[in-house]
Design a protein around this motif. Structure first.
Motif, short mmCIF file in Angstrom:
data_model
loop_
_atom_site.label_atom_id
_atom_site.label_comp_id
_atom_site.label_asym_id
_atom_site.label_seq_id
_atom_site.Cartn_x
_atom_site.Cartn_y
_atom_site.Cartn_z
N ASP A 164 0.78 -0.86 0.06
CA ASP A 164 -0.02 -0.38 0.01
C ASP A 164 0.96 1.48 0.28
OD1 ASP A 164 -2.21 1.90 -0.19
OD2 ASP A 164 -1.48 1.36 2.50
N ASP A 165 1.53 0.84 1.00
CA ASP A 165 2.86 2.34 0.79
C ASP A 165 3.46 2.40 -0.45
OD1 ASP A 165 4.05 4.28 2.51
OD2 ASP A 165 5.81 3.16 2.63
N ILE A 166 4.16 1.30 -1.57
CA ILE A 166 4.42 1.58 -2.40
C ILE A 166 3.19 1.99 -3.80
CG2 ILE A 166 5.60 0.76 -4.58
CD1 ILE A 166 6.17 -1.49 -3.05
N LEU A 167 2.33 1.60 -3.52
CA LEU A 167 1.54 2.20 -4.56
C LEU A 167 1.13 3.91 -3.82
CD1 LEU A 167 -1.07 -0.23 -4.98
CD2 LEU A 167 0.08 0.26 -5.88
N ARG A 168 1.22 3.65 -3.10
CA ARG A 168 1.08 5.30 -1.75
C ARG A 168 1.82 7.06 -2.81
NH1 ARG A 168 -2.18 6.61 2.63
NH2 ARG A 168 -4.05 4.80 2.83
N ARG A 169 3.07 6.25 -3.33
CA ARG A 169 4.04 7.08 -3.63
C ARG A 169 4.03 7.05 -4.89
NH1 ARG A 169 10.18 4.91 -1.49
NH2 ARG A 169 11.29 7.01 -2.62
N ILE A 170 3.78 5.51 -5.86
CA ILE A 170 3.39 6.03 -6.99
C ILE A 170 2.58 6.77 -7.43
CG2 ILE A 170 2.87 4.70 -9.32
CD1 ILE A 170 3.81 2.16 -8.12
N ARG A 171 1.51 6.68 -6.26
CA ARG A 171 0.48 8.20 -7.13
C ARG A 171 0.78 9.41 -6.56
NH1 ARG A 171 -2.58 4.17 -4.12
NH2 ARG A 171 -3.41 5.44 -3.32
N GLY A 172 1.81 9.32 -5.36
CA GLY A 172 1.69 11.02 -4.73
C GLY A 172 1.17 11.05 -3.65
N ALA A 173 0.21 10.41 -2.69
CA ALA A 173 -0.57 10.66 -1.57
C ALA A 173 0.38 10.21 -0.58
CB ALA A 173 -1.75 8.98 -1.84
N GLY A 174 -0.32 10.37 0.73
CA GLY A 174 0.47 10.58 1.48
C GLY A 174 1.19 9.02 1.94
N ARG A 175 1.86 9.01 2.91
CA ARG A 175 2.81 7.52 2.72
C ARG A 175 1.57 6.72 4.10
NH1 ARG A 175 7.82 7.52 2.29
NH2 ARG A 175 8.12 5.26 2.34
N ARG A 176 2.08 5.41 3.83
CA ARG A 176 1.41 4.66 4.67
C ARG A 176 2.16 3.78 6.41
NH1 ARG A 176 -2.63 -0.46 4.63
NH2 ARG A 176 -2.50 -1.15 6.16
N TYR A 177 2.07 4.43 7.15
CA TYR A 177 2.80 3.93 8.00
C TYR A 177 2.08 2.64 8.90
CZ TYR A 177 3.79 8.60 7.23
OH TYR A 177 4.74 9.96 7.26
N VAL A 178 3.07 1.88 9.94
CA VAL A 178 3.60 1.19 10.59
C VAL A 178 4.23 1.26 11.77
CG1 VAL A 178 3.09 -0.51 9.20
CG2 VAL A 178 5.01 -0.37 9.74
N PRO A 179 4.28 0.82 12.99
CA PRO A 179 4.62 0.82 14.65
C PRO A 179 6.29 0.37 13.76
CG PRO A 179 2.47 0.27 14.73
CD PRO A 179 2.76 -0.12 12.96
#
Length: 301
Positions: A164-179
């Motif tokens: 999900d974080d990789i896809l967000r980066r490709i789309r220019g969206a905010g990052r996906r975080y985990v602890p």
């Protein structure tokens, strides 16, 4: 009891961005030998570094601690982005700043790294010839070995967030975080038993720990190693190995010391986090100080 030595707020540029730093100078007149302090994953200056700053300064060695870009009081967005390449750049920029400071004797400057900060320090040390000494403690030196220690189930739990974080980066969206750290069985970067309590044991009551990491950054950490570069380290190197290391098989740290041309390996009866606390930290500080004073040619302290 010794009065605390003053620590001054400073800043320096790393690849065009501001890093916040903390400079602690010995009380006697300079120029002083100096040491850059590189912290571990997710840690900031507030987390357990004061004892090292104070101890080394009393022993005659100036220190420069700092927050990596994207973390703590340093600049950089998105927040809690842990780039191994950028953090190595930060270590190098801190070293350049310290060597250029008017209170520092540039030929007598070294690097000190703890936990994942040791990985950055070792990689930087293998690429530079202007270091007088290198010290690492409870070092994380081989990313693949941390993956093995955590287990494949932990990696599988993280996979959806990483994708999900990789896809967000490709789309220019905010990052996906985990602890960064969590209890066993949770979807966190580190879920080894006792790690959460250990991490938080370094956070003083007046500080906060931002327990987040951009999920895709975990992949780069797991893929990075300092072992191949260890033979390029020309400076005297002290590797302080925790015999009951929690996060990685300690033999990987031992290999670093054996591969370096002037490596020394010392063992301590503790886990990854006990090295930050008494009574074990006193033993490490004593050994590290002797090593630093010898190779930085410290006449006082």
């Amino acid at each position: 009891m010794n009065q605390p030595i003053t620590t001054s707020r400073v800043s320096f540029a790393s690849n065009g961005s501001r890093c916040s730093g903390w400079l602690t100078l010995p009380k006697d007149s300079g120029p002083h030998p100096g040491l850059v302090l590189a912290h571990g994953l997710g840690a900031t200056h507030d987390m357990a570094l004061s004892q090292y700053e104070q101890h080394f300064a009393r022993a005659g060695v100036a220190t420069l601690a700092f927050d990596y870009r994207h973390t703590g009081e340093s600049a950089g967005v998105p927040r809690q982005h842990f780039s191994m390449r950028r953090h190595r750049q930060d270590v190098g920029a801190a070293l350049d700043y310290l060597r250029g400071h008017h209170s520092i004797d540039a030929p007598r400057v070294g690097l000190w790294g703890t936990s994942l900060g040791a990985m950055h320090v070792l990689r930087v040390a293998g690429a530079r010839a202007d270091l007088a000494v290198v010290v690492v403690q409870c070092p994380i030196v081989h990313g693949p070995a941390t993956l093995v220690r955590s287990g494949w189930r932990s990696a599988i739990r993280l996979t959806p967030a990483i994708l999900d974080d990789i896809l967000r980066r490709i789309r220019g969206a905010g990052r996906r975080y985990v602890p960064i750290v969590g209890e066993p069985g949770t979807a966190a970067a580190v879920t080894i038993s006792g790690a959460a309590d250990g991490w938080y044991s370094t956070v003083p009551p007046d500080a906060t720990f931002d327990n987040r990491i951009a999920a895709a950054d975990i992949v780069a950490i797991a893929a990075t190693s300092a072992k191949r570069r260890a033979a390029n380290i020309a400076a005297p190197l002290l590797v302080c190995v925790s015999q009951r290391e929690t996060l990685i098989d300690p033999r990987h740290a031992e290999e670093i010391g054996h591969r370096a041309a002037h490596g020394v390996v010392r063992h301590y009866d503790g886990d990854h986090f006990q090295v930050y606390h008494q009574p074990l930290v006193a033993d490490l500080l004593a050994d590290q100080t002797r090593f630093l004073q010898e190779h930085l040619n410290v006449q006082n302290g």
